[in-house]
Design a protein around this motif. Structure first.
Motif, PDB file in Angstrom:
ATOM      1  N   GLN A  57       0.857  -1.321  -0.189  1.00  0.00           N
ATOM      2  CA  GLN A  57       0.101  -0.074  -0.087  1.00  0.00           C
ATOM      3  C   GLN A  57       0.824   1.249   0.105  1.00  0.00           C
ATOM      4  OE1 GLN A  57      -2.828   0.059   3.079  1.00  0.00           O
ATOM      5  NE2 GLN A  57      -3.572  -2.097   2.750  1.00  0.00           N
ATOM      6  N   ARG A  58       2.031   1.288   0.950  1.00  0.00           N
ATOM      7  CA  ARG A  58       2.786   2.244   0.806  1.00  0.00           C
ATOM      8  C   ARG A  58       3.496   2.606  -0.535  1.00  0.00           C
ATOM      9  NH1 ARG A  58       4.716   0.027   5.660  1.00  0.00           N
ATOM     10  NH2 ARG A  58       3.664   0.524   7.246  1.00  0.00           N
ATOM     11  N   ARG A  59       3.879   1.619  -1.168  1.00  0.00           N
ATOM     12  CA  ARG A  59       4.521   1.610  -2.513  1.00  0.00           C
ATOM     13  C   ARG A  59       3.732   2.254  -3.454  1.00  0.00           C
ATOM     14  NH1 ARG A  59       4.667  -0.536  -6.874  1.00  0.00           N
ATOM     15  NH2 ARG A  59       3.314  -2.517  -6.469  1.00  0.00           N
ATOM     16  N   MET A  60       2.385   1.941  -3.434  1.00  0.00           N
ATOM     17  CA  MET A  60       1.363   2.303  -4.426  1.00  0.00           C
ATOM     18  C   MET A  60       1.351   3.634  -4.349  1.00  0.00           C
ATOM     19  SD  MET A  60      -1.151  -1.047  -5.027  1.00  0.00           S
ATOM     20  CE  MET A  60      -2.056  -0.844  -3.401  1.00  0.00           C
ATOM     21  N   VAL A  61       1.048   4.071  -2.693  1.00  0.00           N
ATOM     22  CA  VAL A  61       0.548   5.625  -2.527  1.00  0.00           C
ATOM     23  C   VAL A  61       2.050   6.503  -3.134  1.00  0.00           C
ATOM     24  CG1 VAL A  61       0.717   7.251  -0.787  1.00  0.00           C
ATOM     25  CG2 VAL A  61      -0.904   5.175  -0.697  1.00  0.00           C
ATOM     26  N   ALA A  62       3.216   5.956  -2.883  1.00  0.00           N
ATOM     27  CA  ALA A  62       4.320   6.856  -3.241  1.00  0.00           C
ATOM     28  C   ALA A  62       4.325   6.775  -4.757  1.00  0.00           C
ATOM     29  CB  ALA A  62       5.773   5.752  -2.481  1.00  0.00           C
ATOM     30  N   GLU A  63       4.157   5.729  -5.409  1.00  0.00           N
ATOM     31  CA  GLU A  63       4.029   5.711  -7.168  1.00  0.00           C
ATOM     32  C   GLU A  63       3.097   6.877  -7.434  1.00  0.00           C
ATOM     33  OE1 GLU A  63       3.612   1.871  -8.675  1.00  0.00           O
ATOM     34  OE2 GLU A  63       5.793   1.378  -8.105  1.00  0.00           O
ATOM     35  N   ALA A  64       1.923   6.766  -6.795  1.00  0.00           N
ATOM     36  CA  ALA A  64       0.939   7.617  -7.328  1.00  0.00           C
ATOM     37  C   ALA A  64       1.159   9.185  -6.977  1.00  0.00           C
ATOM     38  CB  ALA A  64      -0.453   7.177  -6.555  1.00  0.00           C
ATOM     39  N   ALA A  91      10.490  -1.938   6.946  1.00  0.00           N
ATOM     40  CA  ALA A  91       9.106  -2.012   6.439  1.00  0.00           C
ATOM     41  C   ALA A  91       8.263  -3.053   7.118  1.00  0.00           C
ATOM     42  CB  ALA A  91       9.047  -2.165   4.985  1.00  0.00           C
ATOM     43  N   ALA A  92       8.919  -4.529   7.269  1.00  0.00           N
ATOM     44  CA  ALA A  92       8.283  -5.424   8.058  1.00  0.00           C
ATOM     45  C   ALA A  92       8.094  -5.312   9.453  1.00  0.00           C
ATOM     46  CB  ALA A  92       9.290  -6.737   7.879  1.00  0.00           C
ATOM     47  N   GLN A  93       9.032  -4.356  10.139  1.00  0.00           N
ATOM     48  CA  GLN A  93       8.801  -4.029  11.595  1.00  0.00           C
ATOM     49  C   GLN A  93       7.913  -2.863  11.467  1.00  0.00           C
ATOM     50  OE1 GLN A  93      12.694  -2.284  12.597  1.00  0.00           O
ATOM     51  NE2 GLN A  93      13.490  -4.166  13.127  1.00  0.00           N
ATOM     52  N   LEU A  94       7.491  -2.038  10.785  1.00  0.00           N
ATOM     53  CA  LEU A  94       6.546  -1.314  10.805  1.00  0.00           C
ATOM     54  C   LEU A  94       5.414  -1.710  10.478  1.00  0.00           C
ATOM     55  CD1 LEU A  94       7.654   1.759   8.504  1.00  0.00           C
ATOM     56  CD2 LEU A  94       7.249   1.955  11.109  1.00  0.00           C
ATOM     57  N   ASP A  95       5.070  -2.809   9.556  1.00  0.00           N
ATOM     58  CA  ASP A  95       3.936  -3.610   9.484  1.00  0.00           C
ATOM     59  C   ASP A  95       3.504  -4.358  10.705  1.00  0.00           C
ATOM     60  OD1 ASP A  95       3.468  -2.955   6.848  1.00  0.00           O
ATOM     61  OD2 ASP A  95       4.392  -4.619   5.741  1.00  0.00           O
ATOM     62  N   LEU A  96       4.554  -4.957  11.625  1.00  0.00           N
ATOM     63  CA  LEU A  96       4.205  -5.669  12.688  1.00  0.00           C
ATOM     64  C   LEU A  96       3.815  -4.617  13.654  1.00  0.00           C
ATOM     65  CD1 LEU A  96       7.162  -8.043  12.868  1.00  0.00           C
ATOM     66  CD2 LEU A  96       5.045  -8.648  12.500  1.00  0.00           C
ATOM     67  N   ALA A  97       4.424  -3.518  13.799  1.00  0.00           N
ATOM     68  CA  ALA A  97       3.804  -2.456  14.954  1.00  0.00           C
ATOM     69  C   ALA A  97       2.463  -2.088  14.521  1.00  0.00           C
ATOM     70  CB  ALA A  97       4.864  -1.142  14.893  1.00  0.00           C
ATOM     71  N   GLU A  98       2.114  -1.714  13.178  1.00  0.00           N
ATOM     72  CA  GLU A  98       0.834  -1.217  12.702  1.00  0.00           C
ATOM     73  C   GLU A  98      -0.151  -2.618  12.999  1.00  0.00           C
ATOM     74  OE1 GLU A  98       1.021   0.058   8.836  1.00  0.00           O
ATOM     75  OE2 GLU A  98       1.890   1.936   9.342  1.00  0.00           O
ATOM     76  N   GLY A  99       0.182  -3.652  12.791  1.00  0.00           N
ATOM     77  CA  GLY A  99      -0.778  -4.711  13.263  1.00  0.00           C
ATOM     78  C   GLY A  99      -1.009  -4.905  14.830  1.00  0.00           C
ATOM     79  N   GLU A 100       0.007  -4.641  15.515  1.00  0.00           N
ATOM     80  CA  GLU A 100       0.036  -4.738  16.892  1.00  0.00           C
ATOM     81  C   GLU A 100      -1.198  -3.476  17.299  1.00  0.00           C
ATOM     82  OE1 GLU A 100       3.632  -4.499  18.685  1.00  0.00           O
ATOM     83  OE2 GLU A 100       4.255  -6.483  18.040  1.00  0.00           O
ATOM     84  N   VAL A 101      -1.037  -2.536  16.572  1.00  0.00           N
ATOM     85  CA  VAL A 101      -1.721  -1.153  16.962  1.00  0.00           C
ATOM     86  C   VAL A 101      -3.196  -1.454  16.565  1.00  0.00           C
ATOM     87  CG1 VAL A 101      -2.481   1.158  16.195  1.00  0.00           C
ATOM     88  CG2 VAL A 101      -0.075   0.385  16.934  1.00  0.00           C
ATOM     89  N   LEU A 102      -3.421  -2.286  15.255  1.00  0.00           N
ATOM     90  CA  LEU A 102      -4.760  -2.500  15.026  1.00  0.00           C
ATOM     91  C   LEU A 102      -5.518  -3.736  15.681  1.00  0.00           C
ATOM     92  CD1 LEU A 102      -4.280  -2.601  11.074  1.00  0.00           C
ATOM     93  CD2 LEU A 102      -5.473  -0.862  12.443  1.00  0.00           C
ATOM     94  N   SER A 103      -4.688  -4.751  16.178  1.00  0.00           N
ATOM     95  CA  SER A 103      -5.200  -5.642  17.090  1.00  0.00           C
ATOM     96  C   SER A 103      -5.764  -5.092  18.406  1.00  0.00           C
ATOM     97  CB  SER A 103      -4.303  -6.881  17.259  1.00  0.00           C
ATOM     98  OG  SER A 103      -3.160  -6.505  17.814  1.00  0.00           O
TER      99      SER A 103
END
Length: 108
Positions: A57-64, A91-103
């Protein structure tokens, strides 16, 4: 038998009132439906299994958001510091942190 004009006016006013109430109901229901969809959309999109991973998602936003380079123009980009963590691992660490926040949000 002739119908008095007052009775015809009363029937016309009644029909006009009922028609106006129906139009008002349709208009208000469409406004309410639009607001309900707008309020519920982030919730459904957040939990949709069809969404790509956050890195994608971040890559798509950056490209757009990136402007196309101008013809004949070159830009020089230089890294000031070499990052200690590779970009993929960060990026994987950021995904894990965001997953923890969402959970954590879901569990509350």
């Amino acid at each position: 038998m002739r119908v008095p004009i007052n009775r015809c006016v009363g029937v016309f006013a009644y029909a006009l009132t009922i028609g106006g109430a129906c139009l008002l109901t349709l208009k208000l229901s469409s406004v309410l439906a639009t607001q309900a969809i707008a309020l519920s959309q982030p919730y459904f999109l957040e939990h949709c299994p069809c969404l790509p991973p956050l890195v994608e998602q971040r890559r798509m936003v950056a490209e757009a958001g990136a402007a196309p380079p101008a013809e004949g123009r070159r830009e020089r980009v230089a890294a000031l510091d070499v990052p200690a963590i590779p970009a993929g691992a960060l990026a994987a660490q950021l995904d894990l942190a965001e997953g923890e926040v969402l959970s954590a949000r879901v569990s509350h």
